[in-house]
Design a protein around this motif. Structure first.
Motif, short mmCIF file in Angstrom:
data_model
loop_
_atom_site.label_atom_id
_atom_site.label_comp_id
_atom_site.label_asym_id
_atom_site.label_seq_id
_atom_site.Cartn_x
_atom_site.Cartn_y
_atom_site.Cartn_z
N UNK A 58 0.84 -1.20 0.00
CA UNK A 58 0.00 0.00 0.00
C UNK A 58 0.88 1.25 0.00
N UNK A 59 0.59 2.16 -0.88
CA UNK A 59 1.24 3.47 -0.83
C UNK A 59 0.36 4.38 0.02
N UNK A 60 0.77 4.65 1.22
CA UNK A 60 -0.09 5.36 2.16
C UNK A 60 -0.11 6.85 1.84
N UNK A 61 -1.17 7.52 2.31
CA UNK A 61 -1.36 8.94 2.02
C UNK A 61 -1.20 9.82 3.25
N UNK A 62 -1.07 9.21 4.42
CA UNK A 62 -0.93 9.97 5.64
C UNK A 62 -0.48 9.08 6.78
N UNK A 63 -0.23 9.68 7.93
CA UNK A 63 0.26 8.96 9.11
C UNK A 63 -0.69 9.22 10.26
N UNK A 64 -1.19 8.17 10.87
CA UNK A 64 -2.06 8.27 12.04
C UNK A 64 -1.24 8.03 13.30
N UNK A 65 -1.11 9.07 14.11
CA UNK A 65 -0.35 8.99 15.35
C UNK A 65 -1.28 8.56 16.48
#
Length: 288
Positions: A58-65
């Motif tokens: 998967x090419x992710x679009x954001x980071x969930x902290x």
């Protein structure tokens, strides 16, 4: 695999008859452990560690902290089946954090650690992606702190029952959750921040979870719905879009009724921003 990160200090020695000679002294700032975790070397009781998880293929679009309460070790949250399933659905990376230090320095350390991990895993593009921040209690304070320092890197943040400080600066979009049986001082602080941000026309949603105190409760149900709704509106073609309150539904935090902006009958500055019918319905059910 352990990878040490050097911090290089340049020391200069002087003599009477020669030019200064720089000498490099290498001080380790932290290390990568278990391939996906970066741990800092901090003094005393301070601790900072960050663990990354990325969905396969998967090419992710954001980071969930994911930041827990009690300044605890939240690196394990990156291994949560429930959060990993959500991350796959929304094409996000997860970053579980352990923040037991001054919040401002921890926010800076998060960026440094992410850069080190992604370079080591040949995923350097991830370090430039924007963030969603979900924090419970102390983690909620950290989420707001990060968003206030790095607004241009923040899609949105969620503070779950964390005592936060009012600011006159307009912050990124947010979800603020209190518990009806939590301490009056904490609930007042959360409400004050909500009202201050709405006065600035910030896209902000407030929800009070009924019949519960400072426990996490069902807050993550609402957090996930909030993040899913805001991702559709705020992150487009890898760019953060400035949102306008006039484009969305507004909700009355007392009677839980909602309507379009131009039809909202009460004070707009005291209303929650609810995006669309799907999120408004979940918000309403959560707070009933």
């Amino acid at each position: 695999m352990r990878v040490f990160t050097p911090l290089i200090l340049i020391l200069t020695l002087f003599s009477c008859d020669s030019a200064p000679e720089p000498i490099a002294e290498i001080i380790e700032r932290g290390e990568i452990i278990e391939d996906w975790t970066y741990e800092f070397f901090l003094e005393g009781r301070d601790q900072n560690a960050f663990r990354l998880w990325v969905p396969e293929n998967t090419r992710v679009k954001g980071i969930l902290v994911l930041a827990p309460g009690g300044a605890g070790n939240g690196t394990i949250l990156a291994n949560s089946d429930a959060w990993q399933e959500y991350a796959k659905q929304e094409k996000l990376a997860l970053l579980g954090v352990h923040v037991n230090s001054p919040l401002g320095s921890a926010a800076s350390n998060l960026l440094f650690a992410l850069d080190q991990i992604t370079k080591a895993r040949n995923l350097a593009y991830i370090s430039s992606l924007p963030f969603l921040l979900r924090g419970y209690s102390h983690g909620g304070r950290f989420s707001q702190e990060f968003a206030s320092i790095y607004p241009d890197k923040t899609i949105a943040y969620a503070n779950i029952k964390g005592t936060i400080i009012q600011t006159g600066t307009k912050l990124p979009p947010s979800l603020l959750i209190s518990g009806s049986n939590d301490t009056p001082g904490r609930n007042k602080a959360i409400t004050q921040v909500f009202l201050a941000q709405r006065k600035l026309k910030t896209i902000t949603c407030f929800a009070e979870e009924p019949n519960i105190g400072h426990e996490l409760g069902n807050s993550d149900v609402l957090v996930k719905a909030f993040f899913s709704s805001i991702l559709k509106e705020r992150l487009k073609n890898s760019e953060l879009i400035t949102l306008k309150e006039t484009d969305y539904l507004l909700g009355n935090n007392s009677n839980l009724q909602y309507s379009a902006y131009n039809l909202f009958p009460e004070s707009i500055e005291e209303a929650s921003c609810l995006f669309d019918e799907e999120f408004a319905s979940i918000w309403q059910s959560f707070a009933e």
